[in-house]
Design an enzyme around this catalytic site. Structure first.
Site, PDB file in Angstrom:
ATOM      1  N   SER A   1      17.361  18.139  14.774  1.00 41.98           N
ATOM      2  CA  SER A   1      17.416  16.684  14.291  1.00 41.98           C
ATOM      3  C   SER A   1      18.614  16.018  15.181  1.00 41.98           C
ATOM      4  CB  SER A   1      17.830  16.689  12.890  1.00 41.98           C
ATOM      5  OG  SER A   1      17.986  15.397  12.440  1.00 41.98           O
TER       6      SER A   1
ATOM      7  N   LYS B   1      13.405  16.082  16.392  1.00 40.00           N
ATOM      8  CA  LYS B   1      13.367  15.075  15.352  1.00 40.00           C
ATOM      9  C   LYS B   1      14.361  14.173  15.948  1.00 40.00           C
ATOM     10  CE  LYS B   1      15.174  14.814  10.915  1.00 40.00           C
ATOM     11  NZ  LYS B   1      15.054  15.474   9.491  1.00 40.00           N
TER      12      LYS B   1
ATOM     13  N   LYS C   1      16.471  10.484  15.115  1.00 42.47           N
ATOM     14  CA  LYS C   1      16.407   9.409  13.984  1.00 42.47           C
ATOM     15  C   LYS C   1      16.307   7.912  14.562  1.00 42.47           C
ATOM     16  CE  LYS C   1      18.159  12.350  10.762  1.00 42.47           C
ATOM     17  NZ  LYS C   1      18.052  12.396   9.274  1.00 42.47           N
TER      18      LYS C   1
ATOM     19  N   ASP D   1      10.641  13.174   2.667  1.00 42.33           N
ATOM     20  CA  ASP D   1      11.950  13.821   2.482  1.00 42.33           C
ATOM     21  C   ASP D   1      12.553  13.287   1.333  1.00 42.33           C
ATOM     22  OD1 ASP D   1      14.792  14.599   2.706  1.00 42.33           O
ATOM     23  OD2 ASP D   1      15.172  14.141   4.650  1.00 42.33           O
TER      24      ASP D   1
HETATM   25  O1  OSB Z   1      17.093  13.020   6.581  1.00 42.08           O
HETATM   26  O2  OSB Z   1      16.775  15.155   7.109  1.00 42.08           O
HETATM   27  C1  OSB Z   1      17.618  14.193   6.948  1.00 42.08           C
HETATM   28  C2  OSB Z   1      21.471  15.128   7.620  1.00 42.08           C
HETATM   29  C3  OSB Z   1      21.703  14.549   6.418  1.00 42.08           C
HETATM   30  C4  OSB Z   1      21.222  13.925   5.811  1.00 42.08           C
HETATM   31  C5  OSB Z   1      19.973  13.720   5.675  1.00 42.08           C
HETATM   32  C6  OSB Z   1      19.150  14.267   6.985  1.00 42.08           C
HETATM   33  C7  OSB Z   1      19.928  14.962   8.003  1.00 42.08           C
HETATM   34  C8  OSB Z   1      19.349  15.467   8.889  1.00 42.08           C
HETATM   35  C9  OSB Z   1      19.811  16.691   9.682  1.00 42.08           C
HETATM   36  O3  OSB Z   1      18.367  15.277   9.510  1.00 42.08           O
HETATM   37  C10 OSB Z   1      19.320  17.913   9.609  1.00 42.08           C
HETATM   38  C11 OSB Z   1      20.164  19.001  10.138  1.00 42.08           C
HETATM   39  O4  OSB Z   1      20.704  19.482  11.421  1.00 42.08           O
HETATM   40  O5  OSB Z   1      21.046  19.813   9.108  1.00 42.08           O
HETATM   41 MG    MG Z   2      15.090  13.332   6.376  1.00 36.96          MG
END
Ligand code: OSB
Ligand code: MG
Length: 369
Positions: free
Chosen positions: A135, A161, A163, A238
């Site tokens: 991510s 992924k 953001k 999510d």
């Molecule tokens: O939305 O998945 C999410 C991190 C903190 C809060 C929400 C999210 C995330 C991530 C990071 O996307 C996922 C990771 O690398 O642990």
């Molecule tokens: Mg998420």
């Protein structure tokens, strides 16, 4: 098994990178670490809540108060036969799934250790390594984003992924798609959009993403169902998924077709398994999410991701991406896009006690009155 005592610590752990999402920038984590004691055994749990309720509603202050004053005193000194019994003890209290999950997941570790079994086997997992992606937070420029994607693809990660937020969405996804026509790409909005932004999602729809994660309100299934009818790319939920019941409702009304499951968001591993089963009954693929966990939470997530329905790569990437030094002895490192499940009883990782003491900002001990 009888729960003898519990210790909670709040630690501060700096991230190696600054992680920007639609809801803010994180440069460090504040993590509640729970140790449950039973006989000679210890079970560990890790909290994912932060000081501010920017992802969902829970906070460190609220979780600390509930754990120290309510949840732990309710179970310490008692005979708790299994995770079901622990969950039943906490069931009268509404919501607060993340706080409950800290205790529930620590109990699973303890319970698995008491049976001499690795957690994944006890949960009914089917694999000894789990596919992982990364991510990537919002970067400084399109060029920096393309470079970050390139770096992680070359490390073997199976899905990237990105953001997104209003003003940082279609153009960045398009640039990455053009640079990597074959890559498995997804986008995560963390609830930054409204149904009136449908035009943006119609454009993104042409980029061949595997799914778009949580575009709309954190507690809004209905508008997700409306948006899903407007785009052919699958929506992935999510924030909106916290229980087996809301998973059923979401899938029944077509609010999405993919589930990001985070044990800590849904009250723990029993709930995780139930949600997993609901999603499978709808034919909806799951993947293991992440909340920038340190070694204890990451280990739990890896074990849970061995359940059969976790067919898409998860967010449990290598710990060395996040931390200069993790809080456990073992290195949780992916190879060629697969994270091995830690071996040994329970979650199979060992907290570094001296290091935790050094990182600690606050501590409480709960013993039998
Ligand atoms: O939305 O998945 C999410 C991190 C903190 C809060 C929400 C999210 C995330 C991530 C990071 O996307 C996922 C990771 O690398 O642990
Ligand atoms: Mg998420």
């Amino acid at each position: 098994m009888r729960l003898d005592a519990a210790e909670i610590k709040l630690i501060r752990l700096p991230l190696k990178f600054s992680f920007e999402t639609s809801f803010g920038v994180q440069t460090e984590r504040h993590i509640i670490v729970l140790t449950l004691y039973s006989g000679g055994l210890e079970g560990y749990g890790e909290g994912v809540m932060e000081h501010l309720p920017l992802y969902r509603e829970e906070t460190i202050a609220g979780a600390w108060e509930l754990l120290e004053q309510v949840f732990l005193p309710r179970v310490i000194g008692k005979e708790i036969a299994n995770p079901e019994a622990l969950v039943a003890e906490l069931a009268p209290f509404r919501g607060n799934k993340m706080a409950k999950a800290v205790a529930e997941m620590a109990f699973w570790d303890l319970y698995a250790k008491s049976l001499g079994q690795p957690l994944w086997k006890l949960l009914g997992g089917v694999r000894e390594q789990v596919a992982v992606g990364v991510s990537l937070g919002i970067q400084k420029s399109l060029e920096a984003t393309v470079a970050a994607v390139e770096k992680h693809l070359s490390q073997g990660y199976r899905r990237i992924k990105l953001k997104i937020k209003p003003g940082w969405d279609y153009d960045v996804l398009k640039a990455v798609r053009e640079a990597f026509p074959q890559a498995t790409l997804t986008a995560d909005a963390n609830s930054a959009y409204q149904l009136s932004d449908v035009g943006t999602f119609r454009k993104i729809d042409a980029l061949g993403l595997d799914y778009i994660e949580q575009p709309l309100g954190f507690d809004d299934l209905l508008d997700h169902a409306k948006l899903q009818r407007e785009v052919s790319t699958a929506l992935c939920l999510d924030e909106s998924i916290t229980s087996p019941e809301d998973t059923r409702k979401a899938l029944e009304i077509g609010a999405g077709r993919v589930i990001n499951l985070k044990p800590a968001r849904v009250g723990g591993l029993l709930s995780t398994r139930r949600i997993h089963d609901v999603a499978r009954s709808f034919g909806a693929p799951l993947w293991m999410g992440g909340m920038l966990e340190a070694g204890i939470g990451r280990a739990h997530n890896i074990h849970a991701a061995t359940l059969e329905g976790f067919t898409k790569p998860g967010d449990t990437s290598s710990a060395s991406r996040y931390w200069q030094e993790d809080i456990i002895e073992e290195g949780l490192e992916a190879r060629d896009g697969f994270m091995p499940v830690p071996a040994g009883a329970g979650i199979g990782v060992t907290p570094k006690k001296d290091y935790l003491a050094k990182l600690s900002l606050r501590e409480a001990y709960v013993s039998e009155k």
